[in-house]
Write a protein that holds these residues in place. Structure first.
Motif, PDB file in Angstrom:
ATOM      1  N   LEU A  63       1.486   4.095  -2.960  1.00 40.96           N
ATOM      2  CA  LEU A  63       1.236   5.525  -2.745  1.00 40.96           C
ATOM      3  C   LEU A  63       2.427   6.373  -3.145  1.00 40.96           C
ATOM      4  O   LEU A  63       2.276   7.523  -3.554  1.00 40.96           O
ATOM      5  N   ASN A 109      -1.819   8.716 -12.096  1.00 40.85           N
ATOM      6  CA  ASN A 109      -2.675   9.733 -12.718  1.00 40.85           C
ATOM      7  C   ASN A 109      -1.837  10.841 -13.366  1.00 40.85           C
ATOM      8  O   ASN A 109      -0.938  11.354 -12.772  1.00 40.85           O
ATOM      9  N   LEU A 116       8.216   5.951   6.894  1.00 39.97           N
ATOM     10  CA  LEU A 116       7.305   6.675   7.792  1.00 39.97           C
ATOM     11  C   LEU A 116       5.866   6.191   7.606  1.00 39.97           C
ATOM     12  O   LEU A 116       5.094   6.115   8.553  1.00 39.97           O
ATOM     13  N   LEU A 117       5.512   5.835   6.362  1.00 35.64           N
ATOM     14  CA  LEU A 117       4.132   5.432   6.094  1.00 35.64           C
ATOM     15  C   LEU A 117       3.841   4.027   6.602  1.00 35.64           C
ATOM     16  O   LEU A 117       2.780   3.777   7.165  1.00 35.64           O
ATOM     17  N   LEU A 152      10.096   8.448   2.830  1.00 36.96           N
ATOM     18  CA  LEU A 152       8.671   8.597   3.136  1.00 36.96           C
ATOM     19  C   LEU A 152       8.041   7.231   3.397  1.00 36.96           C
ATOM     20  O   LEU A 152       7.237   7.067   4.302  1.00 36.96           O
ATOM     21  N   LEU A 164       6.514   9.275  -6.769  1.00 35.27           N
ATOM     22  CA  LEU A 164       7.324  10.354  -6.192  1.00 35.27           C
ATOM     23  C   LEU A 164       8.801  10.085  -6.410  1.00 35.27           C
ATOM     24  O   LEU A 164       9.236   8.941  -6.438  1.00 35.27           O
ATOM     25  N   ALA A 171      -6.389   1.196  -5.531  1.00 40.99           N
ATOM     26  CA  ALA A 171      -6.791   2.602  -5.482  1.00 40.99           C
ATOM     27  C   ALA A 171      -5.566   3.504  -5.448  1.00 40.99           C
ATOM     28  O   ALA A 171      -5.506   4.542  -6.126  1.00 40.99           O
ATOM     29  N   SER A 172      -4.537   3.104  -4.674  1.00 41.63           N
ATOM     30  CA  SER A 172      -3.329   3.929  -4.573  1.00 41.63           C
ATOM     31  C   SER A 172      -2.607   4.000  -5.910  1.00 41.63           C
ATOM     32  O   SER A 172      -2.088   5.056  -6.280  1.00 41.63           O
ATOM     33  N   VAL A 193      -4.142   6.478  -8.120  1.00 40.48           N
ATOM     34  CA  VAL A 193      -3.753   7.844  -7.757  1.00 40.48           C
ATOM     35  C   VAL A 193      -2.352   8.153  -8.274  1.00 40.48           C
ATOM     36  O   VAL A 193      -2.101   9.199  -8.867  1.00 40.48           O
ATOM     37  N   SER A 194      -1.431   7.201  -8.068  1.00 48.70           N
ATOM     38  CA  SER A 194      -0.022   7.460  -8.386  1.00 48.70           C
ATOM     39  C   SER A 194       0.240   7.594  -9.867  1.00 48.70           C
ATOM     40  O   SER A 194       1.145   8.319 -10.275  1.00 48.70           O
ATOM     41  N   ILE A 204       0.853  -1.202   0.000  1.00 48.18           N
ATOM     42  CA  ILE A 204       0.000   0.000   0.000  1.00 48.18           C
ATOM     43  C   ILE A 204       0.880   1.240   0.000  1.00 48.18           C
ATOM     44  O   ILE A 204       0.706   2.154  -0.816  1.00 48.18           O
TER      45      ILE A 204
END
Lengths: 248, 228, 71
Positions: free
Chosen positions: B158, B228, B171-172, B168, B162, B221-222, B225-226, B154
């Motif tokens: 996300l 897009n 941390l997630l 990051l 990036l 779903a992630s 988003v990524s 997940i």
């Protein structure tokens, strides 16, 4: 009802509504926290076991309970934003996150300054402390993820997914941590039970809990308005506001 | 809508493809494994060589090292596919996205999780683990590492778009790993004291079942988003 | 009823002054920082947008001059 609610999803309307609500909520928050804190500090009776040090409770418990509430409301807002594609909900979620992080930080710091005189140490790996720390990490993750996307529409969606995954995990983490420290830690440490609290202590505490809730709502509105302006920089009404602000 | 090929066929095709790619780049399998071994060997040097101390902290060390190793290997789960456009083709295909994602995550687990489970008893010997804890160690790793792959994916999905997603990512996903860590290490501790550890295993199993159902949806779903 | 005999008694907090005032101090100062930063950011955003508008206006003007000089 649905139609009426939808009209407030329009950025300009919600911006103006937030502006109208803001002074009332701000006054209410200041009054509640002022009364609760003064009552707690000056008038509440001294605890016969913990002496005056227990007066930290009047900010510690509100911060701790509201940190959870803020996370849940952020996740609900993200969910609404993701499912119904309502941008206003995304902006609200983005404005709650930093506030929640600060409140969680306050809960941790006040907890440890209370722990030092009572337990003799700044930090113990107690279930509540640990799950609060994890909550802070979850907040920081959401904020960092939101900040690292250039396109804020995508950023809100990504951070929203993370917030929702986090909210499913919060009870699991809470439960696992409870269970873990009950295995490892002898039950020598106990925070005073709430039910045994006399009315004179409970009243200022409840007032402050409510006050913290209203304060979070107030700061959320302030940040929400900024977020609306930042995301709608191309709209004529925002441009008119900007030229007026600079001319001032 | 005509899907072209069946679910099973789509799943196995993607699964075999990822395995084949990994076999051609063997570093992807061995580097996380070497990292795992290195981290575990560093701990006795850090905390001292006393056998009692080591056997007390062994479950924790092995599990923390496993968390870090799985996180390191996860970083490249979608990266290559994202860079060469395969991921977009996957999103456009008529097959359900959670199914495809599940195939990729499963391939990742077979390539990195399974070797880890096989090496763990060897490292447990070095750390002087209690002799009756080996069964619990293997069982928790077998049930826990798929959860790490699923939850971690997940976070990877996300951050795949990036440029500096690496820091990051930790941390997630590390906060999400906490329940698995707690239940796994306490199961191993319990078995060391000759106590029943099946309840702990049952909870890890429940977490695995839950994430097996929900994580592919969140990953899908992630990814949308990524990319897009 | 006020629980303290004097102001110095109040600040002393029964010997726990350091911890109680540290907790209250950190709470209210971090809240103050949050509130001030949240309140200021609105003006910052508006100034940014105004700057963008001014830049666009300048761009349009210079383009207008260029096209006039061509004719």
């Amino acid at each position: 009802m649905w139609k009426w609610l939808n009209s407030y999803a329009d950025p300009e309307r919600s911006y103006n509504l937030a502006g109208k609500l803001l002074p009332w909520l701000a006054c209410l928050a200041i009054a509640l926290i002022g009364v609760g804190t003064t009552w707690g500090l000056l008038f509440a009776p001294t605890d016969y076991q913990q002496g005056e040090s227990y007066r930290i409770i009047f900010i510690h418990v509100p911060a701790a309970s509201m940190s959870m509430m803020a996370y849940v409301s952020m996740a609900i807002a993200s969910f609404i934003g993701l499912v119904w594609q309502i941008k206003a909900a995304d902006w609200a979620a983005a404005s709650i996150a930093p506030i929640g992080a600060v409140i969680t930080f306050i809960a941790l710091v006040t907890g440890s300054t209370w722990g030092k005189p009572m337990w003799g140490t700044w930090w113990v790996w107690d279930a509540r402390l640990t799950s609060e720390l994890v909550l802070l990490f979850l907040y920081l993750g959401v904020i960092a993820l939101y900040a690292s996307f250039e396109d804020k529409v995508l950023a809100a969606r990504a951070a929203g997914i993370l917030a929702i995954v986090g909210v499913i995990n919060v009870p699991i983490i809470k439960y696992s941590v409870d269970w873990w420290s009950s295995l490892h830690q002898p039950a020598t440490i106990k925070i005073t039970e709430k039910s045994s609290m006399p009315m004179e202590m409970l009243m200022p505490l409840l007032i402050n809990i409510f006050g913290f809730g209203v304060m979070i709502a107030t700061i959320t509105l302030v940040r929400y308005r900024t977020e609306v302006l930042a995301r709608n920089g191309m709209r004529p009404w925002v441009r008119a506001l900007a030229t007026k602000e600079v001319a001032k | 809508m005509n899907r072209g090929i069946s679910y099973t066929r789509a799943f196995t095709t993607l699964f075999m493809r990822d395995i084949k790619i990994a076999i051609r780049h063997r570093g992807d399998i061995f580097n996380p494994l070497l990292f795992f071994i290195m981290v575990v060997t560093l701990f006795p040097l850090g905390v001292g060589p006393e056998p009692q101390v080591l056997s007390r902290v062994a479950p924790g060390i092995i599990w923390v090292a496993a968390l870090l190793a799985s996180m390191l290997s996860l970083e490249r789960l979608f990266k290559a596919d994202y860079n060469d456009g395969t991921l977009e083709q996957m999103l456009l295909s008529p097959q359900p996205l959670p199914l495809l994602v599940l195939a990729k995550v499963l391939a990742h687990w077979v390539l990195t999780g399974v070797p880890l489970i096989l090496v763990a008893p060897l490292l447990a010997v070095l750390l002087n683990l209690e002799s009756n804890s080996y069964g619990a160690l293997m069982a928790t790793l077998a049930l826990g590492t798929p959860v790490l792959s699923l939850l971690g994916a997940i976070g990877v999905a996300l951050t795949v778009g990036l440029r500096k997603g690496g820091v990051l990512l930790s941390l997630l996903i590390l906060p999400l790993y906490i329940p698995v860590l707690i239940f796994a290490t306490s199961a191993i501790d319990a078995s060391g004291m000759n106590l029943p550890y099946t309840p702990h295993l049952a909870i890890i199993g429940a977490i695995l079942a839950g994430s097996l159902i929900l994580a592919p949806i969140a990953i899908g779903a992630s990814l949308r988003v990524s990319t897009n | 009823m006020i629980q303290f005999d004097s102001i110095s008694d109040f600040f002393h907090m029964g010997g726990y002054a350091f911890y109680v005032w540290l907790a209250y101090g950190i709470t209210f100062s971090s809240l103050a920082i949050l509130i001030v930063m949240s309140a200021r950011s609105k003006r910052k955003i508006l100034v940014e947008i105004a700057g963008k508008i001014a830049r666009e206006a300048r761009l349009k003007e210079s383009r207008g001059i260029n096209s006039e000089s061509k004719t």
